[in-house]
Scaffold this motif. Structure first.
Motif, PDB file in Angstrom:
ATOM      1  N   MET A   1       0.976  -1.074  -0.067  1.00 39.95           N
ATOM      2  CA  MET A   1      -0.152  -0.062   0.050  1.00 39.95           C
ATOM      3  C   MET A   1       0.832   1.243  -0.011  1.00 39.95           C
ATOM      4  O   MET A   1       1.782   1.457   0.842  1.00 39.95           O
ATOM      5  N   ALA A   2       0.742   2.082  -1.010  1.00 41.31           N
ATOM      6  CA  ALA A   2       1.125   3.534  -0.797  1.00 41.31           C
ATOM      7  C   ALA A   2       0.783   4.500   0.170  1.00 41.31           C
ATOM      8  O   ALA A   2      -0.408   4.455   0.407  1.00 41.31           O
ATOM      9  N   HIS A   3       1.589   5.151   0.485  1.00 42.43           N
ATOM     10  CA  HIS A   3       1.158   6.537   1.564  1.00 42.43           C
ATOM     11  C   HIS A   3       1.568   7.589   0.788  1.00 42.43           C
ATOM     12  O   HIS A   3       2.720   7.931   0.344  1.00 42.43           O
ATOM     13  N   VAL A   4       0.755   8.580   1.031  1.00 40.39           N
ATOM     14  CA  VAL A   4       1.113  10.043   0.689  1.00 40.39           C
ATOM     15  C   VAL A   4       0.956  10.846   1.931  1.00 40.39           C
ATOM     16  O   VAL A   4       0.055  10.703   2.472  1.00 40.39           O
ATOM     17  N   ILE A   5       1.872  11.466   2.358  1.00 41.15           N
ATOM     18  CA  ILE A   5       1.924  12.069   3.551  1.00 41.15           C
ATOM     19  C   ILE A   5       2.071  13.673   3.367  1.00 41.15           C
ATOM     20  O   ILE A   5       3.104  14.221   2.729  1.00 41.15           O
TER      21      ILE A   5
ATOM     22  N   CYS B   1       8.959   6.753   9.719  1.00 38.59           N
ATOM     23  CA  CYS B   1       8.224   5.889   8.569  1.00 38.59           C
ATOM     24  C   CYS B   1       8.030   4.546   8.819  1.00 38.59           C
ATOM     25  O   CYS B   1       7.350   3.896   8.180  1.00 38.59           O
ATOM     26  N   GLY B   2       8.615   3.865  10.034  1.00 38.14           N
ATOM     27  CA  GLY B   2       7.946   2.831  10.566  1.00 38.14           C
ATOM     28  C   GLY B   2       6.537   2.596  10.421  1.00 38.14           C
ATOM     29  O   GLY B   2       6.210   1.426  10.182  1.00 38.14           O
ATOM     30  N   VAL B   3       5.713   3.679  11.002  1.00 35.26           N
ATOM     31  CA  VAL B   3       4.340   3.160  10.729  1.00 35.26           C
ATOM     32  C   VAL B   3       3.670   3.245   9.641  1.00 35.26           C
ATOM     33  O   VAL B   3       2.622   2.675   9.365  1.00 35.26           O
ATOM     34  N   TYR B   4       4.521   3.333   8.608  1.00 37.74           N
ATOM     35  CA  TYR B   4       4.038   3.489   7.191  1.00 37.74           C
ATOM     36  C   TYR B   4       4.747   2.233   6.285  1.00 37.74           C
ATOM     37  O   TYR B   4       4.531   2.175   5.249  1.00 37.74           O
ATOM     38  N   GLY B   5       5.558   1.389   7.384  1.00 33.13           N
ATOM     39  CA  GLY B   5       6.154   0.041   6.543  1.00 33.13           C
ATOM     40  C   GLY B   5       7.565   0.416   6.280  1.00 33.13           C
ATOM     41  O   GLY B   5       7.895  -0.618   5.366  1.00 33.13           O
ATOM     42  N   SER B   6       7.922   1.556   6.466  1.00 33.61           N
ATOM     43  CA  SER B   6       9.359   1.667   5.895  1.00 33.61           C
ATOM     44  C   SER B   6      10.185   1.564   6.816  1.00 33.61           C
ATOM     45  O   SER B   6      10.157   2.001   8.094  1.00 33.61           O
TER      46      SER B   6
END
Length: 114
Positions: free
Chosen positions: A1-5, A23-28
């Motif tokens: 899933m992509a995230h735009v912050i 960015c860990g909360v976004y899977g990075s």
């Protein structure tokens, strides 16, 4: 899933690239710091991380202390600090120092040494 912050989620001010994002909360497996240091002499005190940190110098000139070495780096250069290495940097001027710092971990882990 992509995230735009959106910028207002990480930026301290809307008129400068200044702020941070874990960015860990976004899977990075990375964290970002956008530094904008307008004053000569500004910068963080000596510290280390259990992971590598990458500094992309976007504007200005900084003096980086990495272990027992001093490195002068200017816009367009990249400084890579190995894990567990004491480091700090300061704005040499003239003008602002702007960096994008990449931490190779999903959350910040910092040991302040001074």
């Amino acid at each position: 899933m992509a995230h735009v912050i959106d910028r207002d989620e990480w930026a301290v001010r809307s008129d400068h690239w200044k702020g941070e994002l874990q960015c860990g909360v976004y899977g990075s497996n990375s964290c970002l710091i956008f530094n904008y240091l307008p004053d000569v002499g500004g910068g963080p005190r000596l510290h280390s991380h259990p992971y590598a940190e990458i500094f992309i110098i976007r504007q200005g000139t900084g003096l980086f202390t990495v272990g027992d070495k001093e490195i002068e780096a200017s816009a367009g250069q990249i400084v890579i600090v190995p894990p567990h290495t004491p480091h700090q940097f300061t704005n040499l001027g003239p003008g602002p120092l702007e960096t994008t710092d990449i931490h190779e971990n999903g959350k910040f882990i910092t040991e302040w040494l001074e």
